[in-house]
Write a protein that holds these residues in place. Sequence first.
Motif, PDB file in Angstrom:
ATOM      1  N   PRO A 106      15.462  29.831   4.305  1.00 34.50           N
ATOM      2  CA  PRO A 106      15.848  31.027   5.161  1.00 34.50           C
ATOM      3  C   PRO A 106      15.303  31.748   5.957  1.00 34.50           C
ATOM      4  CG  PRO A 106      14.840  31.993   3.167  1.00 34.50           C
ATOM      5  CD  PRO A 106      14.626  30.665   3.224  1.00 34.50           C
ATOM      6  N   ARG A 107      13.840  31.298   6.697  1.00 37.32           N
ATOM      7  CA  ARG A 107      13.361  32.088   7.139  1.00 37.32           C
ATOM      8  C   ARG A 107      13.456  31.460   8.498  1.00 37.32           C
ATOM      9  NH1 ARG A 107       6.737  32.019   9.187  1.00 37.32           N
ATOM     10  NH2 ARG A 107       7.259  32.942  10.709  1.00 37.32           N
ATOM     11  N   TRP A 108      13.444  30.098   9.385  1.00 46.35           N
ATOM     12  CA  TRP A 108      14.557  29.596  10.272  1.00 46.35           C
ATOM     13  C   TRP A 108      15.933  29.486  10.413  1.00 46.35           C
ATOM     14  CZ3 TRP A 108      10.902  30.133  14.111  1.00 46.35           C
ATOM     15  CH2 TRP A 108       9.695  30.133  14.019  1.00 46.35           C
ATOM     16  N   HIS A 109      16.788  30.208  10.174  1.00 47.19           N
ATOM     17  CA  HIS A 109      18.107  30.111   9.729  1.00 47.19           C
ATOM     18  C   HIS A 109      18.537  29.237  10.876  1.00 47.19           C
ATOM     19  CE1 HIS A 109      21.766  30.491   7.697  1.00 47.19           C
ATOM     20  NE2 HIS A 109      22.473  30.988   8.450  1.00 47.19           N
ATOM     21  N   ILE A 110      18.526  30.678  11.987  1.00 46.94           N
ATOM     22  CA  ILE A 110      19.447  29.202  13.362  1.00 46.94           C
ATOM     23  C   ILE A 110      19.026  28.193  13.726  1.00 46.94           C
ATOM     24  CG2 ILE A 110      17.842  30.888  15.182  1.00 46.94           C
ATOM     25  CD1 ILE A 110      20.251  31.483  16.206  1.00 46.94           C
ATOM     26  N   HIS A 140      20.564  25.910  12.057  1.00 42.20           N
ATOM     27  CA  HIS A 140      22.408  26.113  11.920  1.00 42.20           C
ATOM     28  C   HIS A 140      23.120  26.566  13.242  1.00 42.20           C
ATOM     29  CE1 HIS A 140      21.396  27.431   7.426  1.00 42.20           C
ATOM     30  NE2 HIS A 140      22.153  26.814   7.279  1.00 42.20           N
ATOM     31  N   LEU A 141      22.279  26.480  14.084  1.00 41.00           N
ATOM     32  CA  LEU A 141      23.169  26.298  15.794  1.00 41.00           C
ATOM     33  C   LEU A 141      24.003  24.919  15.523  1.00 41.00           C
ATOM     34  CD1 LEU A 141      24.351  27.929  18.235  1.00 41.00           C
ATOM     35  CD2 LEU A 141      21.983  27.354  18.609  1.00 41.00           C
ATOM     36  N   GLU A 197      28.138  12.064  12.552  1.00 41.31           N
ATOM     37  CA  GLU A 197      26.544  11.573  13.291  1.00 41.31           C
ATOM     38  C   GLU A 197      26.023  12.384  14.352  1.00 41.31           C
ATOM     39  OE1 GLU A 197      30.526   8.772  14.427  1.00 41.31           O
ATOM     40  OE2 GLU A 197      29.702  10.369  12.665  1.00 41.31           O
ATOM     41  N   ALA A 198      26.923  12.807  15.094  1.00 45.99           N
ATOM     42  CA  ALA A 198      26.296  13.522  16.639  1.00 45.99           C
ATOM     43  C   ALA A 198      26.110  14.184  15.961  1.00 45.99           C
ATOM     44  CB  ALA A 198      27.594  13.414  17.236  1.00 45.99           C
ATOM     45  N   THR A 199      26.728  15.597  15.148  1.00 42.57           N
ATOM     46  CA  THR A 199      26.181  16.658  14.860  1.00 42.57           C
ATOM     47  C   THR A 199      24.813  16.481  14.103  1.00 42.57           C
ATOM     48  OG1 THR A 199      28.616  17.500  14.473  1.00 42.57           O
ATOM     49  CG2 THR A 199      26.821  18.618  13.873  1.00 42.57           C
ATOM     50  N   HIS A 200      25.053  14.896  13.349  1.00 46.80           N
ATOM     51  CA  HIS A 200      22.832  15.644  12.659  1.00 46.80           C
ATOM     52  C   HIS A 200      22.358  14.480  13.489  1.00 46.80           C
ATOM     53  CE1 HIS A 200      21.417  13.919   8.471  1.00 46.80           C
ATOM     54  NE2 HIS A 200      21.114  12.483   9.386  1.00 46.80           N
ATOM     55  N   THR A 201      22.820  14.118  14.345  1.00 46.14           N
ATOM     56  CA  THR A 201      21.597  13.448  15.104  1.00 46.14           C
ATOM     57  C   THR A 201      21.066  14.961  15.666  1.00 46.14           C
ATOM     58  OG1 THR A 201      22.453  11.475  15.374  1.00 46.14           O
ATOM     59  CG2 THR A 201      21.209  12.234  16.780  1.00 46.14           C
ATOM     60  N   LEU A 202      22.068  15.990  16.593  1.00 42.20           N
ATOM     61  CA  LEU A 202      21.466  17.415  17.248  1.00 42.20           C
ATOM     62  C   LEU A 202      20.701  17.870  16.420  1.00 42.20           C
ATOM     63  CD1 LEU A 202      24.412  18.279  19.135  1.00 42.20           C
ATOM     64  CD2 LEU A 202      22.603  17.402  20.719  1.00 42.20           C
ATOM     65  N   VAL A 203      20.856  18.333  15.008  1.00 39.51           N
ATOM     66  CA  VAL A 203      20.714  18.728  13.739  1.00 39.51           C
ATOM     67  C   VAL A 203      18.987  18.218  14.111  1.00 39.51           C
ATOM     68  CG1 VAL A 203      20.462  20.189  11.719  1.00 39.51           C
ATOM     69  CG2 VAL A 203      22.465  19.652  13.108  1.00 39.51           C
ATOM     70  N   VAL A 204      18.874  17.158  12.772  1.00 40.78           N
ATOM     71  CA  VAL A 204      17.905  16.333  13.513  1.00 40.78           C
ATOM     72  C   VAL A 204      16.887  16.686  14.424  1.00 40.78           C
ATOM     73  CG1 VAL A 204      16.694  13.833  13.282  1.00 40.78           C
ATOM     74  CG2 VAL A 204      18.237  13.864  12.153  1.00 40.78           C
ATOM     75  N   ALA A 205      17.044  16.665  15.699  1.00 38.36           N
ATOM     76  CA  ALA A 205      16.396  16.680  16.870  1.00 38.36           C
ATOM     77  C   ALA A 205      15.787  18.239  17.152  1.00 38.36           C
ATOM     78  CB  ALA A 205      17.690  16.270  18.119  1.00 38.36           C
ATOM     79  N   ASN A 206      16.625  19.244  16.503  1.00 33.63           N
ATOM     80  CA  ASN A 206      16.454  20.126  16.456  1.00 33.63           C
ATOM     81  C   ASN A 206      15.465  20.539  15.539  1.00 33.63           C
ATOM     82  OD1 ASN A 206      17.400  22.572  18.624  1.00 33.63           O
ATOM     83  ND2 ASN A 206      18.434  23.974  16.725  1.00 33.63           N
ATOM     84  N   VAL A 207      15.315  19.910  14.644  1.00 29.38           N
ATOM     85  CA  VAL A 207      14.345  20.604  13.541  1.00 29.38           C
ATOM     86  C   VAL A 207      13.042  20.429  14.004  1.00 29.38           C
ATOM     87  CG1 VAL A 207      13.614  19.638  11.402  1.00 29.38           C
ATOM     88  CG2 VAL A 207      15.744  20.174  11.506  1.00 29.38           C
ATOM     89  N   PHE A 208      13.224  18.515  14.878  1.00 35.42           N
ATOM     90  CA  PHE A 208      11.766  17.357  14.964  1.00 35.42           C
ATOM     91  C   PHE A 208      11.620  18.491  16.756  1.00 35.42           C
ATOM     92  CE2 PHE A 208      12.705  13.702  13.486  1.00 35.42           C
ATOM     93  CZ  PHE A 208      11.954  13.729  12.743  1.00 35.42           C
ATOM     94  N   GLY A 209      12.253  19.594  16.333  1.00 31.77           N
ATOM     95  CA  GLY A 209      11.643  20.151  17.994  1.00 31.77           C
ATOM     96  C   GLY A 209      11.461  21.193  17.581  1.00 31.77           C
ATOM     97  N   LEU A 210      12.247  21.891  16.977  1.00 29.30           N
ATOM     98  CA  LEU A 210      11.397  22.819  16.012  1.00 29.30           C
ATOM     99  C   LEU A 210       9.751  22.626  15.455  1.00 29.30           C
ATOM    100  CD1 LEU A 210      11.538  26.200  14.659  1.00 29.30           C
ATOM    101  CD2 LEU A 210      12.368  25.125  12.872  1.00 29.30           C
ATOM    102  N   ASP A 254      23.625  23.762   1.053  1.00 33.75           N
ATOM    103  CA  ASP A 254      24.518  22.462   2.692  1.00 33.75           C
ATOM    104  C   ASP A 254      24.186  20.770   2.425  1.00 33.75           C
ATOM    105  OD1 ASP A 254      25.488  21.577   4.502  1.00 33.75           O
ATOM    106  OD2 ASP A 254      25.459  23.427   5.599  1.00 33.75           O
ATOM    107  N   PRO A 255      25.250  20.331   1.786  1.00 32.29           N
ATOM    108  CA  PRO A 255      24.622  18.606   2.159  1.00 32.29           C
ATOM    109  C   PRO A 255      24.501  17.851   2.716  1.00 32.29           C
ATOM    110  CG  PRO A 255      27.046  19.387   0.985  1.00 32.29           C
ATOM    111  CD  PRO A 255      26.080  21.128   1.016  1.00 32.29           C
ATOM    112  N   ARG A 256      25.087  18.544   3.989  1.00 32.78           N
ATOM    113  CA  ARG A 256      24.651  18.016   5.711  1.00 32.78           C
ATOM    114  C   ARG A 256      23.309  18.636   5.877  1.00 32.78           C
ATOM    115  NH1 ARG A 256      29.625  20.669   8.715  1.00 32.78           N
ATOM    116  NH2 ARG A 256      28.455  22.813   7.542  1.00 32.78           N
TER     117      ARG A 256
END
Length: 202
Positions: free
Chosen positions: A49-53, A56-57, A70-83, A14-16
């Motif tokens: 694929p192991r940490w899919h949700i 993607h959530l 840009e807001a969605t991008h920030t939420l995904v970036v945050a989730n990755v750092f949190g993970l 996924d490019p995003r």
Amino acid sequence: MSANVSGPSVHLSDPRLRAVQTDVWATLARLPAPLAAAAAHLLDQITPPRWHIEWHLPQWLGDTYHLPPEATHTLVVANVFGLGYIRLQDDLADGEGGDEDRVIKVCLATAFYQHWIQQYVQCFPARSPFWQQYNQFMQQWLLATLESARQPARDFTAYGEDDYLRLAWRGAPLKICCVGAALLARRPVELGPLLAAVDHLL
């Protein structure tokens, strides 16, 4: 000092999400070399694929709520750092690695936590209800982590619904991005069913 370390070897379709991966790595690559090398390895471990949700959530929620990209991008970036932070804390709690490895994990966890919080600070002022929910879910994670440490061997046949809910709190930080997306979309009324669904999934 930038580290001369190659980035993650796992590449997303996924490019995003590739853009998220690129941004996360660009931040981590600025860490001192030993931490950057460990960060690249960790980023590979926590990538789908192991940490899919976890990846993607927030993207699904941003799409559903029609948030600005840009807001969605920030939420995904945050989730990755949190993970990454939670994964490192779990490793430390499990006593994995020698002394040098543990020092690197402690320092790297601090960096991941710092960047996790920075994403949300951009989106939510200090008095936002977001932070009350953030604190609640981190408290759930702390309680579940402590309980897991005290009872490493369990008899799951004796578990009831409440027991499984408390066990699911090991993943409570995943609910933070749900709150962020709903508040940014000005749809907090939908949080109850959404958070219940995540608890059920976990």
